[in-house]
Enzyme design. Structure first.
Site, PDB file in Angstrom:
ATOM      1  N   GLY A  12     -29.457 -10.393 -25.945  1.00 23.55           N
ATOM      2  CA  GLY A  12     -28.237 -10.041 -25.208  1.00 23.55           C
ATOM      3  C   GLY A  12     -28.507  -9.042 -24.096  1.00 23.55           C
ATOM      4  N   ASP A  14     -27.615  -5.810 -23.798  1.00 26.07           N
ATOM      5  CA  ASP A  14     -28.103  -4.502 -24.262  1.00 26.07           C
ATOM      6  C   ASP A  14     -29.482  -4.625 -24.894  1.00 26.07           C
ATOM      7  OD1 ASP A  14     -25.564  -3.900 -23.497  1.00 26.07           O
ATOM      8  OD2 ASP A  14     -24.922  -3.056 -25.421  1.00 26.07           O
ATOM      9  N   SER A  87     -19.288 -10.313 -29.865  1.00 27.92           N
ATOM     10  CA  SER A  87     -18.801  -9.133 -29.142  1.00 27.92           C
ATOM     11  C   SER A  87     -17.697  -9.418 -28.129  1.00 27.92           C
ATOM     12  CB  SER A  87     -19.977  -8.453 -28.424  1.00 27.92           C
ATOM     13  OG  SER A  87     -20.489  -9.322 -27.444  1.00 27.92           O
ATOM     14  N   SER A 128     -17.987   0.766 -30.939  1.00 25.52           N
ATOM     15  CA  SER A 128     -17.357   0.386 -29.673  1.00 25.52           C
ATOM     16  C   SER A 128     -16.078   1.182 -29.418  1.00 25.52           C
ATOM     17  CB  SER A 128     -17.004  -1.105 -29.762  1.00 25.52           C
ATOM     18  OG  SER A 128     -16.003  -1.428 -28.822  1.00 25.52           O
ATOM     19  N   GLU A 130     -13.530  -0.117 -28.459  1.00 21.01           N
ATOM     20  CA  GLU A 130     -12.437  -0.968 -28.957  1.00 21.01           C
ATOM     21  C   GLU A 130     -11.882  -0.426 -30.267  1.00 21.01           C
ATOM     22  OE1 GLU A 130     -10.677  -4.151 -28.427  1.00 21.01           O
ATOM     23  OE2 GLU A 130     -11.088  -3.360 -26.443  1.00 21.01           O
ATOM     24  N   TYR A 152     -12.008  -8.074 -33.601  1.00 19.35           N
ATOM     25  CA  TYR A 152     -13.296  -7.482 -33.187  1.00 19.35           C
ATOM     26  C   TYR A 152     -13.290  -5.975 -33.432  1.00 19.35           C
ATOM     27  CZ  TYR A 152     -16.830  -5.449 -30.172  1.00 19.35           C
ATOM     28  OH  TYR A 152     -17.875  -4.700 -29.692  1.00 19.35           O
ATOM     29  N   ASN A 181     -17.189   0.425 -22.448  1.00 19.10           N
ATOM     30  CA  ASN A 181     -17.656  -0.811 -21.794  1.00 19.10           C
ATOM     31  C   ASN A 181     -18.891  -0.531 -20.932  1.00 19.10           C
ATOM     32  OD1 ASN A 181     -14.835  -1.004 -22.481  1.00 19.10           O
ATOM     33  ND2 ASN A 181     -14.833  -2.985 -21.445  1.00 19.10           N
ATOM     34  N   ARG A 281      -4.089 -11.240 -23.847  1.00 16.06           N
ATOM     35  CA  ARG A 281      -4.424 -11.142 -25.271  1.00 16.06           C
ATOM     36  C   ARG A 281      -3.185 -10.856 -26.107  1.00 16.06           C
ATOM     37  NH1 ARG A 281     -10.170  -7.945 -24.305  1.00 16.06           N
ATOM     38  NH2 ARG A 281     -11.056  -9.709 -23.171  1.00 16.06           N
ATOM     39  N   GLU A 284      -3.218  -5.882 -26.541  1.00 24.90           N
ATOM     40  CA  GLU A 284      -4.136  -5.390 -25.514  1.00 24.90           C
ATOM     41  C   GLU A 284      -4.505  -3.926 -25.765  1.00 24.90           C
ATOM     42  OE1 GLU A 284      -6.496  -5.516 -23.397  1.00 24.90           O
ATOM     43  OE2 GLU A 284      -5.598  -6.432 -21.609  1.00 24.90           O
TER      44      GLU A 284
HETATM   45  O1  G4F Z   1     -14.476  -7.535 -20.168  1.00 27.59           O
HETATM   46  P1  G4F Z   1     -13.600  -7.616 -21.339  1.00 27.59           P
HETATM   47  O2  G4F Z   1     -13.535  -8.916 -22.042  1.00 27.59           O
HETATM   48  O3  G4F Z   1     -14.062  -6.428 -22.303  1.00 27.59           O
HETATM   49  P2  G4F Z   1     -13.330  -5.671 -23.508  1.00 27.59           P
HETATM   50  O4  G4F Z   1     -12.315  -6.520 -24.160  1.00 27.59           O
HETATM   51  O5  G4F Z   1     -12.898  -4.340 -22.998  1.00 27.59           O
HETATM   52  O6  G4F Z   1     -14.537  -5.491 -24.523  1.00 27.59           O
HETATM   53  C1  G4F Z   1     -15.841  -5.120 -24.104  1.00 27.59           C
HETATM   54  O7  G4F Z   1     -16.001  -3.730 -24.199  1.00 27.59           O
HETATM   55  C2  G4F Z   1     -15.971  -3.215 -25.551  1.00 27.59           C
HETATM   56  C3  G4F Z   1     -16.144  -1.708 -25.455  1.00 27.59           C
HETATM   57  O8  G4F Z   1     -14.874  -1.137 -25.321  1.00 27.59           O
HETATM   58  C4  G4F Z   1     -17.034  -3.874 -26.371  1.00 27.59           C
HETATM   59  F1  G4F Z   1     -17.010  -3.371 -27.624  1.00 27.59           F
HETATM   60  C5  G4F Z   1     -16.808  -5.364 -26.390  1.00 27.59           C
HETATM   61  O9  G4F Z   1     -17.820  -5.989 -27.129  1.00 27.59           O
HETATM   62  C6  G4F Z   1     -16.852  -5.860 -24.955  1.00 27.59           C
HETATM   63  O10 G4F Z   1     -18.147  -5.642 -24.463  1.00 27.59           O
HETATM   64  O11 G4F Z   1     -12.101  -7.209 -20.937  1.00 27.59           O
HETATM   65  C7  G4F Z   1     -11.802  -6.020 -20.266  1.00 27.59           C
HETATM   66  C8  G4F Z   1     -10.337  -6.002 -19.874  1.00 27.59           C
HETATM   67  C9  G4F Z   1      -9.373  -6.354 -21.015  1.00 27.59           C
HETATM   68  O12 G4F Z   1      -8.290  -5.475 -20.973  1.00 27.59           O
HETATM   69  C10 G4F Z   1      -8.897  -7.753 -20.692  1.00 27.59           C
HETATM   70  O13 G4F Z   1      -7.592  -8.060 -21.156  1.00 27.59           O
HETATM   71  O14 G4F Z   1     -10.122  -6.996 -18.876  1.00 27.59           O
HETATM   72  C11 G4F Z   1      -8.921  -7.690 -19.176  1.00 27.59           C
HETATM   73  N1  G4F Z   1      -8.974  -9.027 -18.546  1.00 27.59           N
HETATM   74  C12 G4F Z   1      -8.091  -9.480 -17.614  1.00 27.59           C
HETATM   75  N2  G4F Z   1      -8.393 -10.746 -17.289  1.00 27.59           N
HETATM   76  C13 G4F Z   1      -9.849 -10.005 -18.831  1.00 27.59           C
HETATM   77  C14 G4F Z   1      -9.472 -11.096 -18.026  1.00 27.59           C
HETATM   78  N3  G4F Z   1     -10.920 -10.044 -19.662  1.00 27.59           N
HETATM   79  C15 G4F Z   1     -11.658 -11.193 -19.700  1.00 27.59           C
HETATM   80  N4  G4F Z   1     -12.737 -11.241 -20.510  1.00 27.59           N
HETATM   81  N5  G4F Z   1     -11.309 -12.301 -18.947  1.00 27.59           N
HETATM   82  C16 G4F Z   1     -10.225 -12.300 -18.100  1.00 27.59           C
HETATM   83  O15 G4F Z   1      -9.940 -13.287 -17.439  1.00 27.59           O
END
Ligand code: G4F
Length: 337
Positions: A12, A14, A87, A128, A130, A152, A181, A281, A284
């Site tokens: 991955g 990391d 993840s 995390s 999260e 998660y 993140n 989601r 959120e």
């Molecule tokens: O990039 P994301 O999917 O990351 P998220 O959910 O924050 O989780 C990541 O960080 C965590 C650490 O806090 C890790 F533990 C976890 O494994 C992962 O690496 O989403 C970030 C934000 C969210 O609020 C999501 O709702 O972006 C928002 N978002 C808006 N549109 C989206 C989208 N996320 C994704 N993946 N795809 C979208 O289209």
């Protein structure tokens, strides 16, 4: 004496950065990979292709205690970095059962195997931000109450508590990083940062027309994965095991990330970004911002990348990839004429 480390999740983002870091420090690096990965190396080992002659890979599954026990029995590791997990938060809403199974049992199996075979081995658990979920205070620290908002997040709270319990119950050296993140050009395309930078690059080169996203107002504390793996290593070099927040202390919205990434290629994100409810989601995490004072003071850790530098690096890498993709597409259509 050469130090020997085992990394679960070495393929991955990391894992690959951590492997590079440990190799640069003179470690002998071993990685745990799924058997299916060994059968499809071109795709599954992309991030570690340049390291394949420097690391030793072992096949095992986080769902199988005997397979993990076997790997742990094979080599005398002094440090174990447990990064492997399902993840992707959105996926955990779709299949909460398998996320829980892999993330909780996988962590428990690793801890149990180490306790049985290598109780002196130092263990790092990838916690995390999260876990803070619906945040009880801002900024979040090591003492902020957990309120996870996804299967998660719940699985990571369980892994964190298991890690703490092995430390307290059996006196093992078990530490957790509460990592906010962290991104970079090796980030998976399903995560929002890479989805934005890769699509902005493809739009710039005429390979895509729009970018569909969910919640643009979510705020995240985004750092660079390369900086964060240094913190993981430092956590296992302390006199006593402990838990540490790793974060930049800055927060930005997804909207702002779009603005900057599209700005890097001279485009206005408002013309291309469309809201698609499929990416919202069920629950959120609205705001994350970490206070990494303890890591700074006790580990001497500092992030090197700024937010702007990280986005610039990601967009540049994605432009290069899009150029190759564009070249291949042109070659393909020319050869069909
Ligand atoms: O990039 P994301 O999917 O990351 P998220 O959910 O924050 O989780 C990541 O960080 C965590 C650490 O806090 C890790 F533990 C976890 O494994 C992962 O690496 O989403 C970030 C934000 C969210 O609020 C999501 O709702 O972006 C928002 N978002 C808006 N549109 C989206 C989208 N996320 C994704 N993946 N795809 C979208 O289209």
């Amino acid at each position: 004496m050469t130090k020997r480390a085992l990394i679960t999740g070495i393929t991955g983002q990391d894992g690959s950065y951590l492997a590079e870091h440990l190799l640069s420090l003179g470690y002998e690096v071993h990685g745990l990979v799924r058997r299916v990965a060994l059968e499809d190396p071109a795709r599954r080992f992309q991030r570690i292709a340049h390291l394949l002659d420097k690391v030793t890979l072992h096949a095992a599954s986080l769902e199988s205690y005997p397979s993990l026990f076997h790997v742990v029995s094979q080599v005398e590791f002094s440090e174990c970095y447990h990064l492997a997990a399902q993840s992707f938060v959105a996926e955990s809403f779709t299949d909460g059962f398998s996320t829980m199974n892999t993330n909780i049992n996988g962590t428990h199996y690793m801890l149990a195997a180490l306790r049985e075979l290598r109780p002196k081995c130092r263990f790092y658990f990838a916690g995390s931000s999260e876990m803070f979920g619906k945040v009880a205070e801002t900024p979040q620290t090591e003492t902020t109450r957990f309120h996870p908002r996804s299967p998660y997040g719940i699985s990571k709270v369980a892994g964190f508590e298991l890690t703490r319990n092995y430390r307290e119950a059996y006196g093992m050296y078990c530490s957790s990083g509460l990592l906010f993140n962290h991104e970079g050009p090796r980030r998976g395309y399903e995560f929002v940062t890479r989805k934005i930078t890769s699509t902005a690059a493809r739009i710039k080169l005429g390979l895509a027309e729009e970018l569909k996203l969910g919640n643009l107002e979510a705020q995240r504390d985004w750092g660079h994965a390369k900086d964060y793996v240094r913190a993981m290593h430092l956590m296992l070099q302390q006199e006593r095991p402990d838990d540490y927040v790793v974060a930049t202390g800055e927060t930005h919205t997804v909207r702002e990330f779009c603005e900057r990434a599209f700005g890097e290629v001279g485009l206005d994100y408002r013309e291309y970004v469309k809201i698609d409810e499929r990416f919202l989601r069920p629950a959120e995490v609205d705001l994350l911002i970490g206070d990494a004072r303890k890591a700074r003071e006790e580990l001497g850790w500092e992030p090197e990348y700024t937010f702007a530098e990280m986005i610039r690096e990601m967009v540049a890498a994605d432009l290069e990839a899009a150029q190759l993709e564009g070249g291949r597409a042109a070659h393909f259509s020319a050869s069909r004429v």
